[in-house]
Design a protein around this motif. Structure first.
Motif, PDB file in Angstrom:
ATOM      1  N   ALA A 253       0.830  -1.216   0.000  1.00  0.00           N
ATOM      2  CA  ALA A 253       0.000   0.000   0.000  1.00  0.00           C
ATOM      3  C   ALA A 253       0.860   1.261   0.000  1.00  0.00           C
ATOM      4  CB  ALA A 253      -0.932  -0.015   1.206  1.00  0.00           C
ATOM      5  N   ILE A 302      -5.999  11.782   2.407  1.00  0.00           N
ATOM      6  CA  ILE A 302      -7.412  12.131   2.225  1.00  0.00           C
ATOM      7  C   ILE A 302      -8.296  11.297   3.152  1.00  0.00           C
ATOM      8  CG2 ILE A 302      -7.205  12.949  -0.172  1.00  0.00           C
ATOM      9  CD1 ILE A 302      -8.301  10.220  -1.082  1.00  0.00           C
ATOM     10  N   TYR A 303      -7.673  10.347   3.832  1.00  0.00           N
ATOM     11  CA  TYR A 303      -8.453   9.508   4.736  1.00  0.00           C
ATOM     12  C   TYR A 303      -8.161   9.893   6.183  1.00  0.00           C
ATOM     13  CZ  TYR A 303      -8.552   6.757   0.459  1.00  0.00           C
ATOM     14  OH  TYR A 303      -8.691   6.353  -0.846  1.00  0.00           O
ATOM     15  N   PHE A 311     -12.013   0.481   9.510  1.00  0.00           N
ATOM     16  CA  PHE A 311     -11.559  -0.660   8.710  1.00  0.00           C
ATOM     17  C   PHE A 311     -10.889  -1.720   9.591  1.00  0.00           C
ATOM     18  CE2 PHE A 311     -11.929   1.668   4.593  1.00  0.00           C
ATOM     19  CZ  PHE A 311     -12.526   0.642   3.870  1.00  0.00           C
TER      20      PHE A 311
ATOM     21  N   LYS B   2     -23.801   4.987  13.631  1.00  0.00           N
ATOM     22  CA  LYS B   2     -23.699   5.634  12.329  1.00  0.00           C
ATOM     23  C   LYS B   2     -23.704   4.572  11.233  1.00  0.00           C
ATOM     24  CE  LYS B   2     -19.068   5.892  13.572  1.00  0.00           C
ATOM     25  NZ  LYS B   2     -18.008   6.691  13.994  1.00  0.00           N
ATOM     26  N   ILE B   4     -22.165   2.592   8.421  1.00  0.00           N
ATOM     27  CA  ILE B   4     -20.877   2.240   7.830  1.00  0.00           C
ATOM     28  C   ILE B   4     -21.195   1.315   6.662  1.00  0.00           C
ATOM     29  CG2 ILE B   4     -18.621   1.195   8.248  1.00  0.00           C
ATOM     30  CD1 ILE B   4     -19.161   1.631  11.261  1.00  0.00           C
ATOM     31  N   LEU B   6     -20.052  -0.599   2.980  1.00  0.00           N
ATOM     32  CA  LEU B   6     -19.064  -1.089   2.015  1.00  0.00           C
ATOM     33  C   LEU B   6     -19.845  -1.511   0.774  1.00  0.00           C
ATOM     34  CD1 LEU B   6     -16.007  -1.567   2.015  1.00  0.00           C
ATOM     35  CD2 LEU B   6     -16.428  -3.887   2.835  1.00  0.00           C
ATOM     36  N   LEU B  63     -21.839  -2.902  10.037  1.00  0.00           N
ATOM     37  CA  LEU B  63     -21.275  -2.680   8.702  1.00  0.00           C
ATOM     38  C   LEU B  63     -22.335  -3.151   7.724  1.00  0.00           C
ATOM     39  CD1 LEU B  63     -18.962  -2.174   6.616  1.00  0.00           C
ATOM     40  CD2 LEU B  63     -18.334  -4.565   6.939  1.00  0.00           C
ATOM     41  N   LEU B  86     -17.760   3.724   2.655  1.00  0.00           N
ATOM     42  CA  LEU B  86     -16.426   3.741   3.269  1.00  0.00           C
ATOM     43  C   LEU B  86     -15.384   3.210   2.291  1.00  0.00           C
ATOM     44  CD1 LEU B  86     -14.951   3.996   6.121  1.00  0.00           C
ATOM     45  CD2 LEU B  86     -15.393   1.556   6.366  1.00  0.00           C
ATOM     46  N   GLY B  87     -15.796   2.263   1.462  1.00  0.00           N
ATOM     47  CA  GLY B  87     -14.877   1.673   0.494  1.00  0.00           C
ATOM     48  C   GLY B  87     -15.650   1.028  -0.646  1.00  0.00           C
ATOM     49  N   ILE B 114     -13.795   6.854  -6.629  1.00  0.00           N
ATOM     50  CA  ILE B 114     -12.503   6.162  -6.517  1.00  0.00           C
ATOM     51  C   ILE B 114     -11.413   7.129  -6.055  1.00  0.00           C
ATOM     52  CG2 ILE B 114     -10.685   4.994  -7.888  1.00  0.00           C
ATOM     53  CD1 ILE B 114     -13.018   3.777  -9.562  1.00  0.00           C
ATOM     54  N   LYS B 116     -11.848   9.387  -3.969  1.00  0.00           N
ATOM     55  CA  LYS B 116     -12.106   9.780  -2.573  1.00  0.00           C
ATOM     56  C   LYS B 116     -12.158   8.623  -1.582  1.00  0.00           C
ATOM     57  CE  LYS B 116     -14.886  13.616  -4.193  1.00  0.00           C
ATOM     58  NZ  LYS B 116     -16.228  13.765  -4.739  1.00  0.00           N
ATOM     59  N   ILE B 117     -12.480   7.444  -2.053  1.00  0.00           N
ATOM     60  CA  ILE B 117     -12.554   6.302  -1.118  1.00  0.00           C
ATOM     61  C   ILE B 117     -11.667   5.158  -1.633  1.00  0.00           C
ATOM     62  CG2 ILE B 117     -14.858   6.796  -0.180  1.00  0.00           C
ATOM     63  CD1 ILE B 117     -15.989   4.692  -2.117  1.00  0.00           C
ATOM     64  N   PRO B 118     -11.117   4.353  -0.688  1.00  0.00           N
ATOM     65  CA  PRO B 118     -10.253   3.261  -1.137  1.00  0.00           C
ATOM     66  C   PRO B 118     -11.051   2.265  -1.985  1.00  0.00           C
ATOM     67  CG  PRO B 118     -10.797   2.985   1.176  1.00  0.00           C
ATOM     68  CD  PRO B 118     -11.320   4.324   0.777  1.00  0.00           C
ATOM     69  N   ILE B 165     -10.452  -6.601   1.745  1.00  0.00           N
ATOM     70  CA  ILE B 165     -10.682  -5.627   2.826  1.00  0.00           C
ATOM     71  C   ILE B 165      -9.358  -5.272   3.514  1.00  0.00           C
ATOM     72  CG2 ILE B 165     -11.921  -5.216   5.006  1.00  0.00           C
ATOM     73  CD1 ILE B 165     -14.186  -6.981   3.857  1.00  0.00           C
ATOM     74  N   LEU B 168      -7.898  -2.619   1.364  1.00  0.00           N
ATOM     75  CA  LEU B 168      -8.579  -1.325   1.575  1.00  0.00           C
ATOM     76  C   LEU B 168      -8.062  -0.674   2.865  1.00  0.00           C
ATOM     77  CD1 LEU B 168     -12.310  -2.243   0.712  1.00  0.00           C
ATOM     78  CD2 LEU B 168     -10.714  -0.959  -0.706  1.00  0.00           C
ATOM     79  N   THR B 169      -7.910  -1.493   3.896  1.00  0.00           N
ATOM     80  CA  THR B 169      -7.444  -0.992   5.198  1.00  0.00           C
ATOM     81  C   THR B 169      -6.034  -0.403   5.082  1.00  0.00           C
ATOM     82  OG1 THR B 169      -8.723  -2.758   6.215  1.00  0.00           O
ATOM     83  CG2 THR B 169      -7.138  -1.635   7.635  1.00  0.00           C
ATOM     84  N   MET B 171      -4.621   0.712   2.390  1.00  0.00           N
ATOM     85  CA  MET B 171      -4.656   1.929   1.551  1.00  0.00           C
ATOM     86  C   MET B 171      -5.041   3.140   2.384  1.00  0.00           C
ATOM     87  SD  MET B 171      -6.572   0.266  -1.717  1.00  0.00           S
ATOM     88  CE  MET B 171      -6.540   1.589  -2.917  1.00  0.00           C
ATOM     89  N   VAL B 172      -5.963   2.944   3.307  1.00  0.00           N
ATOM     90  CA  VAL B 172      -6.387   4.056   4.168  1.00  0.00           C
ATOM     91  C   VAL B 172      -5.251   4.428   5.119  1.00  0.00           C
ATOM     92  CG1 VAL B 172      -7.998   4.722   6.003  1.00  0.00           C
ATOM     93  CG2 VAL B 172      -8.830   3.512   3.999  1.00  0.00           C
TER      94      VAL B 172
END
Lengths: 319, 175
Positions: A253, A302-303, A311, B2, B4, B6, B63, B86-87, B114, B116-118, B165, B168-169, B171-172
């Motif tokens: 990543a 941005i996150y 996550f 809230k 969440i 995916l 989720l 969220l993703g 794309i 803005k979100i992973p 997932i 994605l985690t 990447m964030v």
């Protein structure tokens, strides 16, 4: 044989240096001085025109447009480099070509220094990785593992073992760590196993990756500096077919986004340097690495940390 | 509490419903209708409005797992479903007749999201060896200026969905 480089782009230079040891393995090389020149670069072309009659030069380009005696086709591939070295070793042993003229010291034309292999560097040719890099159709037996059939033309490896690359067992790990002295090989043709229905088929990449990752043990490929060479990942590895753990996913990543040294990567991710090195070697061998000494943009993320913690809690729940 | 969310999107038959089922703790709620047009030869029914699954996190939050309808005639649902996600997970059926075009459709449609979100791409049914090699998918994304993870996956395998997932985690964490 001492091969320097001239006017090579960074990527090419590092790939060349890193592959040289692998390619030279098993060849009897003479004490010649040669220079690999990128004749597609303006500087390289100029250098070629000026020196090709008096020095031993190897032209490096997509096509041999200068009709050079010694030519290495772009992009650098181990098999091509190996053929060239073989040719050079055979020729230089029988009929020496033009004797090299020492390069005038005041002219800083040769960029790279002679290649020196550090003691703790990872030499793929000493392990199973080297066998895969030969691109030969063979059957391998090692470490009490079932025979492995390699068919490079089909980009496949076949064996009776059902391997889950996500969870290697100890027997599989032993196999992937095997040293060359423990490996028996036999030649093979596709017809030899054509009728076998008991074989599982895997991409060669999965094995090349696994053997490099398992046998590196923290030793870095030759020609790469832990704290100087900045590297970038060209693209994400397809982890679904590769041995990996969460550390490798985290490294990917960051490595696809930022050009960093291996040391910086370890510092930023808090992943042990040995793991970073093993991962780098596996990425390099499977041609996913780009040498990029440019400074990466350090844009603000941005996150948010909140998104990251959500996550993480999803993963905690799933794993 | 809230929301969440995916989102799983992608071509018809790529395995969105199956992927959601692999990690949902409730049976997936879907709204299938008879498939029409050329696609009918591949799949008798398809999702009309959405697929829906759930996973309760340790802090009590839920989720929500949404799958968009695959056929383009239900495209009006896509912006509704993606809002606040969220993703994003894009699934492409490698055995489809034009998988690269399928990928392009979803990349183009969700491009703003794309950015803005992973986002991760899962290529399914690679075992049939009918589609492009994985490099061709990467090459397409590179032309689009994107370096997204692309994994060959089996939508039935929970491990494969977790891998996406995990990506994605990460990447964030390291954007």
């Amino acid at each position: 044989m001492n091969i320097s480089t001239y006017a090579l782009e960074n990527d090419d230079k590092f790939f060349f240096i890193a592959m040289l040891t692998m390619a030279a393995n098993g060849l009897e090389l003479s004490e010649k001085d040669l220079i690999l020149v990128d004749i597609e670069q303006a500087e390289g072309k100029k250098f070629w025109l000026k020196y090709h009659t008096e020095k031993q030069l190897i032209a490096f380009a997509y096509e041999n447009m200068v009709d050079a005696t010694w030519f290495l086709e772009k992009p650098i591939q181990l098999a091509k480099l190996k053929s060239l070295l073989k040719l050079l070793s055979q020729t230089s042993n029988k009929q020496p070509i033009v004797e090299p003229t020492p390069i005038v010291e005041s002219t800083p034309i040769v960029e790279s220094t002679p290649i020196v292999k550090p003691n703790d560097s990872f030499d793929p040719s000493l392990f199973l990785t080297g066998v895969f890099l030969k691109h030969e159709a063979i059957c391998i037996k090692a470490a009490n593992f079932a025979p492995l059939y390699i068919l490079p033309e089909q980009n496949s490896c076949l064996t009776t073992v059902d391997i889950n690359f996500r969870h290697l067992n100890s027997e599989q790990k032993q196999f992937f760590e095997a040293e060359i002295s423990q490996i028996e090989t036999e030649s093979l043709t596709a017809d030899d196993i054509a009728t076998r229905s008991d074989l599982y088929k895997y991409p060669i990449e999965s094995f090349l990756w696994a053997t490099t990752l398992c046998s590196s043990k923290g030793s870095l490929l030759n020609g790469i500096s832990v704290d100087e060479t900045k590297i970038l990942l060209k693209q994400w590895p397809d982890f679904s077919i590769l041995v990996h753990d969460i550390a490798h996913i985290r490294l990917a990543a960051i490595m696809v986004r930022r050009s960093l040294t291996l040391k910086s990567l370890a510092d930023r991710t808090q992943i042990p340097i040995e793991t970073v090195v093993n991962f780098f070697n596996a990425c390099f061998i499977t041609q996913l690495i780009e040498i990029n000494n440019n400074i990466s943009d350090e844009n603000e993320s941005i996150y948010s940390s909140e998104q990251h913690s959500i996550f993480k809690s999803i993963l905690n729940k799933l794993e | 509490m809230k929301e969440i969310k995916l989102v799983f999107t992608g071509s018809m038959g790529a395995g969105k419903t199956t992927a959601i089922s692999a990690i949902s703790e409730i049976p997936v709620i879907n709204t299938d209708v008879r498939t029409i047009g050329e696609d009918a030869q591949y799949k008798k029914t398809t999702t009309a409005a959405m697929d829906y699954g759930e996973l309760t996190l340790d802090d009590g939050n839920k989720l929500r797992l949404y799958g968009t309808p695959g056929q383009e005639r239900f495209q009006y649902m896509w912006p509704i479903i993606i809002k606040g996600a969220l993703g994003l997970i894009i699934l492409v059926d490698d055995a489809n007749s034009h998988p690269l075009k399928d990928l392009a459709l979803f990349i183009n449609y969700f491009r703003d999201h794309i950015n803005k979100i992973p986002t991760v791409v899962g290529i399914t049914r690679r075992d049939l060896e009918q589609g492009p090699n994985i490099q061709e998918y990467h090459d397409y994304l590179h032309k689009e200026g994107l370096k997204l993870p692309i994994f060959s996956i089996d939508a039935r395998q929970r491990d494969n969905i977790i891998l996406m997932i995990q990506a994605l985690t990460a990447m964030v964490e390291f954007n």
